[in-house]
Write an enzyme that holds these catalytic residues in place. Structure first.
Site, short mmCIF file in Angstrom:
data_model
loop_
_atom_site.label_atom_id
_atom_site.label_comp_id
_atom_site.label_asym_id
_atom_site.label_seq_id
_atom_site.Cartn_x
_atom_site.Cartn_y
_atom_site.Cartn_z
N GLU A 97 39.73 43.76 12.04
CA GLU A 97 40.85 43.61 11.12
C GLU A 97 40.65 42.40 10.21
O GLU A 97 41.51 41.52 10.10
CB GLU A 97 42.16 43.52 11.90
CG GLU A 97 42.45 44.80 12.68
CD GLU A 97 43.77 44.78 13.44
OE1 GLU A 97 44.34 45.85 13.64
OE2 GLU A 97 44.21 43.67 13.83
N GLU B 289 55.62 45.51 20.53
CA GLU B 289 55.32 45.78 19.12
C GLU B 289 55.65 47.22 18.73
O GLU B 289 56.26 47.46 17.69
CB GLU B 289 53.85 45.49 18.85
CG GLU B 289 53.43 45.74 17.42
CD GLU B 289 51.97 45.41 17.18
OE1 GLU B 289 51.48 45.70 16.08
OE2 GLU B 289 51.32 44.85 18.10
N ASP C 180 46.26 51.10 20.34
CA ASP C 180 46.89 49.81 20.09
C ASP C 180 48.29 49.75 20.70
O ASP C 180 49.29 49.74 19.98
CB ASP C 180 46.98 49.56 18.57
CG ASP C 180 47.36 48.12 18.24
OD1 ASP C 180 47.33 47.26 19.14
OD2 ASP C 180 47.68 47.85 17.07
#
Length: 686
Positions: free
Chosen positions: A293, A400, A372
């Protein structure tokens, strides 16, 4: 000194602050805690003594005498075999523990001995005894011996020096403000206490996405502050780690390269490690996110991850330090039209060929699933595929993708499911928990890591009940055999104390919450139907045409990603047999993961007898109803949960119930329009 936010009813004391569960606890404490003695001075033993002293005062209203009990009397003594005769007698015959974290609680002749193999073991034993005292459990004849299943039990803070927290849902950082370390470290001490009470022994104090300011943490300017935090953590048996920038030699180090095979670069990191250990002699090591990333890494120089990790490992090895190297590496610039590249394959493809090339002080940190931290994923096939490499399994306590601590989602059942999963890499019984600990492959060390969910909110986690995830991770890391129900009940009773109605109700709410959240959000293993960037709220196509590679491939006829070997990306073949064969076919893949592995028609029938499309409709409606039920359950506890915690949490449940209805309507409407198929039950779909 207690922190200013530690007001009664705020939730600040978490599971360490509620009153006793029954009168039995007070009677037991009066009988056993008049004398409290520890002959050794190590900081964790002092902390253990202070914990039991505070418990004695809270339970009895009396100050225990800091001396051994008289002959024939009753009391508590704490220590290690090296410095406490009672502990040496209690430890006789037990195996050695070089890590010093094991403990034994034993009652002999009226004396309860808290014996630790080292000072940290005494501290863990004291917290265990504190739980027993709080519950009123009988101590006569007590004999309990425990050692942690995992050598490394780690929390990763995603805190930034500016005071923000990446994926933080409970306020700002407790470590930093405006580019500097905080001056008042009371909350850091209180956090270390909470972590130690749950069995955590390692803490990385800054974000894995290391910015320019945090890159300087390993320099002379900031190391005094790093050392001050390490001093606090050390007293609670916790070693400090730092996330580092792989490109630090270039970004502030004066070099024009960060090539891990360049001798100047290697020398730069050796000097950096030497400098850190001058300030923090028991420094744990470096946590690294590289080539991921947009973070720099060894790929820039044509090197691989073993080259990069080993360079840092060599710098740390003379000091006993470790490199924790994250395996979250994938192509985040994927063309959405590319149906061959599969983000789920990436970690395995990058790292499995490197097995056996990493130094002994390198630990690969592998996310529990291949994507993820979704609400439902299969176990990562990389877990168990590298028998010659140390491993940490990474979970995310921060929610998240699971409600961001505005929705209740108790994640311990999800983690238990992952830890109990049998990879069958070495035959039956090759479970993730045995791989993580190092037991299966004979590795000397391993463990679990997780992303923290705390901030500077008064109750630490924003949603009071999200504390159960932090506590639960620590307890699972210590003993993966514990059940999700046992941990939920333990947390609820410790947190809500003498309110059995509330503890029972909350325990039930926790245990239902993961399936509730999944039912109105992610159908049959798809995930990712969230608004981009901040990841909160429904957006079925939010990532469907993006570069991040997270697709559901829904069309008018069906939905799901074909990851089979026969016709798809081949991801299923990354598992060992017979797991690969299980996932290869829609007929054998478990329904809850069906759409993760296969693209099937909406008319495909599940084991329940429902079609895929009807399951999508039904589960959204049921999930919204069950979310409303959580709100009603919490409302019934008015007067049984103290204020302001009750009212603050009530607002969270009101939001969850409303937001679940939004999830229901957005997803059902999308698939009604996409498929053209009506709801068999004729309910309103817009």
């Amino acid at each position: 000194m207690r922190h200013a936010q530690a007001e009664p009813g705020s939730g600040y004391d978490a599971w360490l602050g509620a009153p006793p569960a029954s009168g039995d606890a007070r009677r037991q404490a009066l009988d056993r805690m008049a004398f409290l003695h520890a002959p050794e001075e190590a900081a964790p033993i002092r902390a253990a003594l202070a914990e039991l002293r505070a418990a004695a005062i809270a339970l009895t209203g009396r100050e225990p005498r800091p001396e051994p009990a008289p002959e024939g009397g009753r009391g508590i003594v704490l220590g290690t075999p090296a410095g406490c005769p009672e502990a040496a007698a209690a430890w006789d015959g037990l195996p050695d523990d070089p890590a010093g974290e094991s403990y034994r609680l034993v009652e002999r002749g009226g004396i309860v001995v808290v014996a630790g193999s080292g000072p940290a073991g005494v501290l863990y034993g004291a917290f265990h005894l504190r739980r027993l005292l709080r519950s009123g459990a009988p101590l006569g004849g007590l004999d309990v011996a425990e050692r942690p299943a995992n050598a490394l039990r780690m929390i990763n803070q995603w805190d930034n020096a500016d005071g923000s927290v990446e994926r933080g849902y409970a306020g700002r950082s407790i470590f930093y403000r405006d580019g500097e370390f905080v001056r008042d470290r009371t909350r850091i001490r209180d956090y270390a206490r909470l972590l130690a009470s749950a069995g955590i022994n390692a803490l990385a104090i800054n974000n894995v996405n290391v910015h320019a300011r945090e890159t300087r943490f390993i320099g002379e300017e900031d190391l005094p502050s790093v050392a001050a935090v390490a001093d606090i953590l050390r007293g609670w048996g916790i070693r400090l780690y730092l996330s580092v920038n792989f490109a630090a030699p270039v970004e502030g180090g004066g070099l024009d390269t960060a090539d891990p095979l360049d001798e100047e670069v290697r020398s730069w990191w050796r000097e950096a490690a030497d400098r850190v250990y001058r300030y923090v002699p028991d420094f744990g090591g470096f946590l690294v996110k590289a080539d991921s990333e947009f973070r720099p890494g060894p790929f820039t120089y044509g090197r691989d991850h073993a080259d990069g990790a080993n360079m840092l490992a060599d710098a740390l090895a003379p000091h006993g330090g470790r490199v924790v190297w994250r395996c979250f590496v994938y192509d985040c610039r994927q063309d959405w039209r590319d149906r061959v590249t599969d983000r789920a394959r990436a970690a395995y493809d990058h790292f499995m060929p490197l097995d056996g090339r990493f130094r002994d002080n390198v630990f690969l940190q592998v996310k529990n699933g291949p994507m993820d931290f979704q609400v439902r994923e299969p176990v990562s096939p990389l877990i168990g595929a590298m028998p010659r490499t140390n491993l940490l399994v990474e979970f995310q306590i921060a929610q998240e993708y699971t409600g961001q601590q505005r929705h209740l989602c108790y994640l311990v059942p999800q983690w238990k499911e992952a830890l109990d999963f049998d990879t069958q890499r070495k035959g039956e019984g090759s479970t993730v928990k045995r791989i993580a600990s190092g037991e299966l492959h004979g590795r000397p060390a391993g463990g679990l890591a997780a992303v923290s969910n705390i901030g500077d909110d008064a109750n630490w986690t924003g949603h009071l009940l999200a504390q159960a995830n932090l506590y639960g991770f620590g307890r699972l890391a210590w003993q993966p055999e514990l059940s999700a129900e046992a941990i939920a009940r333990e947390w609820a009773e410790l947190t809500l104390g003498d309110r059995p109605q509330a503890a029972d109700a909350v325990c039930g709410m926790l245990l239902r919450s993961w399936s509730i959240y999944e039912s109105y959000t992610a159908p049959l293993g798809v995930g990712w139907m969230v608004k981009p960037h901040h990841h909160y709220g429904p957006d079925v196509d939010g990532y469907e045409y993006s570069m991040w590679g997270t697709y559901h491939f829904a069309d008018r006829d069906g939905i799901g990603v074909d990851r089979s070997s026969a016709s798809g990306t081949g991801y299923a073949a990354q598992y060992g047999e017979p797991v690969a064969r299980l996932y290869e076919s829609p007929e054998t893949t478990p329904d809850e993961l069906l759409l993760f592995f296969h693209h099937v028609p909406y008319t495909h029938r599940l084991r329940s007898g429902k079609t895929v499309i009807q399951h999508i409709y039904d589960s959204r409606f049921e999930g919204a109803e069950r979310a409303q039920g959580l709100l009603e359950d919490w409302e019934s506890l008015r007067g049984h949960v103290p204020e302001p915690a009750f009212s603050e949490t009530l607002e969270r449940f009101r939001h969850q119930a409303e937001h679940a209805r939004e999830w229901r309507d957005v997803i059902n409407t999308y698939f009604r329009r996409k498929s053209g198929m009506p709801d068999e039950r004729g309910r309103t779909i817009y």
